[in-house]
Write a protein that holds these residues in place. Structure first.
Motif, short mmCIF file in Angstrom:
data_model
loop_
_atom_site.label_atom_id
_atom_site.label_comp_id
_atom_site.label_asym_id
_atom_site.label_seq_id
_atom_site.Cartn_x
_atom_site.Cartn_y
_atom_site.Cartn_z
N GLU A 70 0.82 -1.21 0.00
CA GLU A 70 0.00 0.00 0.00
C GLU A 70 0.86 1.27 0.00
OE1 GLU A 70 0.04 -1.64 4.30
OE2 GLU A 70 -0.02 -2.40 2.23
N ASN A 71 2.04 1.22 0.63
CA ASN A 71 2.96 2.35 0.61
C ASN A 71 3.56 2.53 -0.78
OD1 ASN A 71 2.54 1.62 3.35
ND2 ASN A 71 4.30 2.86 3.94
N ALA A 72 3.85 1.41 -1.45
CA ALA A 72 4.39 1.48 -2.81
C ALA A 72 3.38 2.13 -3.74
CB ALA A 72 4.75 0.08 -3.29
N GLU A 73 2.09 1.78 -3.59
CA GLU A 73 1.05 2.39 -4.42
C GLU A 73 0.97 3.89 -4.19
OE1 GLU A 73 -0.96 1.08 -6.85
OE2 GLU A 73 0.38 -0.65 -6.66
N LEU A 74 1.06 4.30 -2.92
CA LEU A 74 1.00 5.72 -2.60
C LEU A 74 2.25 6.43 -3.09
CD1 LEU A 74 -0.67 7.91 -1.29
CD2 LEU A 74 0.34 7.30 0.93
N ALA A 75 3.41 5.77 -3.01
CA ALA A 75 4.65 6.36 -3.53
C ALA A 75 4.56 6.60 -5.02
CB ALA A 75 5.84 5.44 -3.21
N LEU A 76 3.99 5.66 -5.76
CA LEU A 76 3.81 5.84 -7.20
C LEU A 76 2.86 7.00 -7.49
CD1 LEU A 76 3.54 2.09 -8.27
CD2 LEU A 76 5.37 3.68 -8.91
N GLU A 77 1.82 7.13 -6.68
CA GLU A 77 0.89 8.24 -6.84
C GLU A 77 1.59 9.58 -6.63
OE1 GLU A 77 -3.30 9.84 -4.81
OE2 GLU A 77 -2.64 7.75 -4.49
N PHE A 78 2.45 9.62 -5.61
CA PHE A 78 3.19 10.86 -5.32
C PHE A 78 4.21 11.16 -6.42
CE2 PHE A 78 6.72 13.06 -2.97
CZ PHE A 78 6.06 14.28 -2.83
N MET A 79 4.92 10.14 -6.89
CA MET A 79 5.87 10.34 -7.99
C MET A 79 5.16 10.93 -9.21
SD MET A 79 8.19 6.91 -8.06
CE MET A 79 9.42 6.53 -6.80
N ASP A 80 4.03 10.34 -9.56
CA ASP A 80 3.30 10.81 -10.73
C ASP A 80 2.84 12.25 -10.55
OD1 ASP A 80 2.37 10.19 -13.33
OD2 ASP A 80 0.33 9.93 -12.57
N TYR A 81 2.42 12.58 -9.34
CA TYR A 81 2.02 13.96 -9.04
C TYR A 81 3.19 14.92 -9.24
CZ TYR A 81 -0.02 17.83 -6.36
OH TYR A 81 -0.50 19.05 -5.97
N TRP A 82 4.37 14.53 -8.74
CA TRP A 82 5.57 15.37 -8.85
C TRP A 82 5.98 15.55 -10.32
CZ3 TRP A 82 9.78 14.76 -4.55
CH2 TRP A 82 10.72 15.80 -4.64
N LEU A 83 5.74 14.55 -11.13
CA LEU A 83 6.13 14.60 -12.54
C LEU A 83 5.07 15.25 -13.43
CD1 LEU A 83 7.64 11.01 -12.87
CD2 LEU A 83 8.92 13.17 -12.78
N SER A 84 3.95 15.62 -12.86
CA SER A 84 2.87 16.22 -13.65
C SER A 84 3.30 17.58 -14.17
CB SER A 84 1.61 16.37 -12.80
OG SER A 84 1.81 17.35 -11.78
N PRO A 85 2.76 18.00 -15.31
CA PRO A 85 3.15 19.31 -15.86
C PRO A 85 2.86 20.47 -14.90
CG PRO A 85 1.30 18.35 -17.07
CD PRO A 85 1.83 17.28 -16.20
N GLU A 86 1.78 20.36 -14.11
CA GLU A 86 1.43 21.44 -13.20
C GLU A 86 2.51 21.62 -12.12
OE1 GLU A 86 -2.04 19.80 -15.23
OE2 GLU A 86 -0.55 18.85 -13.90
N ILE A 87 2.94 20.52 -11.51
CA ILE A 87 3.93 20.61 -10.44
C ILE A 87 5.31 20.92 -11.01
CG2 ILE A 87 5.07 19.36 -8.58
CD1 ILE A 87 2.15 20.25 -8.06
N GLN A 88 5.66 20.31 -12.11
CA GLN A 88 6.95 20.61 -12.74
C GLN A 88 7.04 22.09 -13.13
OE1 GLN A 88 9.48 17.90 -14.62
NE2 GLN A 88 9.25 17.42 -12.45
N LEU A 89 5.93 22.64 -13.62
CA LEU A 89 5.91 24.05 -13.97
C LEU A 89 6.01 24.94 -12.73
CD1 LEU A 89 5.58 26.34 -16.04
CD2 LEU A 89 3.09 26.09 -15.79
N ALA A 90 5.29 24.58 -11.69
CA ALA A 90 5.32 25.39 -10.46
C ALA A 90 6.73 25.44 -9.88
CB ALA A 90 4.34 24.83 -9.44
N LEU A 91 7.42 24.31 -9.85
CA LEU A 91 8.78 24.27 -9.31
C LEU A 91 9.75 25.02 -10.23
CD1 LEU A 91 8.87 20.55 -8.11
CD2 LEU A 91 8.85 22.60 -6.67
N ALA A 92 9.52 24.96 -11.52
CA ALA A 92 10.38 25.68 -12.47
C ALA A 92 10.20 27.19 -12.32
CB ALA A 92 10.08 25.25 -13.90
N GLU A 93 8.97 27.64 -12.24
CA GLU A 93 8.71 29.09 -12.14
C GLU A 93 9.23 29.64 -10.81
OE1 GLU A 93 7.66 31.23 -14.36
OE2 GLU A 93 7.35 29.73 -15.92
N ALA A 94 9.33 28.77 -9.79
CA ALA A 94 9.91 29.19 -8.52
C ALA A 94 11.43 29.07 -8.53
CB ALA A 94 9.33 28.33 -7.39
#
Length: 344
Positions: A265-289
């Protein structure tokens, strides 16, 4: 919902509002660099907690401390997901401490630059940010067209090089080797060149902040610098520029990994978090900052932010990446040679 952040021995808790039942059932412990944690909390951690209805426990520290924790708990992992340098990830992989990442569950994996999709070549890591390193220099003092130009007469006593113990140290020697026609990974030839000119090198620096001060004081006119630190130099009131040497720039990458043996169950949540971090929205937010350069190729950053980042397919495809196994297999020998040849 609570966000816990550990820095060294300190633990800080920030209370958030969500569904406590879900939060109690779903907790993900991640290990990350201490860099820009306030920004990560605002841009990544808290929004993900709200989205997933879970708790994030965030542990920080230097690379040695964080790797040691994973190594010491191999039988009963206490970290579910971590970010680190590519060669540190390889070190853990060689100890059979990492599990394969099921990229079929990463909806954004197909949008990553190819270099970030499987950087270890065994399915155990995914890149989340990268950066270029080149030479920054005073255009009113010198011209730089090649890595070997660091040894021109005009720069005697005014050039700085990264210490061999830094991430840029061996790679700088590698690029100097390319410039003088010797790419042997012993780095013997470029190291000898540095040793012959050691008296004319202002310093072998370990931190970009130290270098920025020397440049500001007119003591250094040229030095290799990672793009993440370029902002320290481009706005310092001097005539600074980012070189594009004939041999190219070198790149480095940070990656996401998952320790072997964590609960399913932790592995599933880790994959969910990884995918979130790699999303264009988060990648853009971190880049603009100006925190991380994106590896998601669908991200388009503003022209202003791009000045401080490593962006664009053409640039990323042109970067020279030193294989992580080369670093692991040679770093002890490089340090010994450096001490014998340069630090005499």
């Amino acid at each position: 919902m609570k966000l816990k952040s550990t820095l060294g021995a300190a633990v800080a808790a920030a209370a958030l509002t969500s569904t406590p039942a879900l939060a109690q059932d779903r907790t993900l412990t991640i290990s990350v660099y201490a860099f820009a944690q306030e920004e990560f909390r605002e841009l990544v951690y808290e929004p993900f907690e709200e989205k997933c209805g879970c708790d994030l426990v965030v542990e920080t520290g230097n690379s040695v401390e964080r790797m040691s924790k994973i190594e010491a708990n191999r039988e009963n992992p206490v970290i579910d997901m971590a970010v680190m340098s590519l060669h540190d990830a390889l070190s853990l992989s060689r100890q059979d401490l990492l599990q394969k990442i099921d990229t079929s569950k990463l909806s954004n994996h197909g949008d990553l630059f190819d270099v970030a999709k499987d950087p270890l070549g065994n399915g155990e890591a995914v890149g989340y940010t990268l950066y270029a390193t080149s030479i920054v220099y005073r255009t009113d003092k010198v011209e730089i067209a090649s890595w070997k130009d660091l040894f021109q007469d005009k720069l005697k006593g005014r050039v700085a090089l990264p210490d061999i113990t830094t991430n840029q140290g061996a790679r700088t020697l590698w690029m100097i080797g390319k410039a003088i026609g010797d790419e042997d990974m012993s780095l013997k030839a470029p190291m000898e060149l540095v040793g012959e000119n050691a008296d004319d090198i202002a310093t072998f620096y370990q931190r970009s902040s130290q270098l920025a001060q020397l440049v500001q004081q007119d003591e250094v006119w040229a030095a290799p610098v990672g793009r993440f630190a370029w902002s320290r130099f481009k706005d310092n009131g001097l005539d600074m520029t980012w070189a594009e040497p004939a041999e190219g720039q070198f790149g480095d990458m940070n990656v996401m990994i998952m320790p072997k043996g964590i609960p399913a169950e932790n592995a599933e949540l880790a994959l969910e978090f990884m995918d979130y971090w790699l999303s264009p929205e988060i990648q853009l937010a971190l880049a603009e900052a100006l925190i991380d350069s994106p590896v998601n190729k669908t991200v388009e950053v503003s022209a202003e932010a791009a000045e401080g980042l490593t962006v664009g397919a053409e640039l990323i495809d042109s970067l020279n990446f030193m294989a992580p196994e080369v670093i692991l297999d040679n770093r002890d020998q490089w340090l010994d040679s450096w001490n014998d040849t340069v630090i005499q």
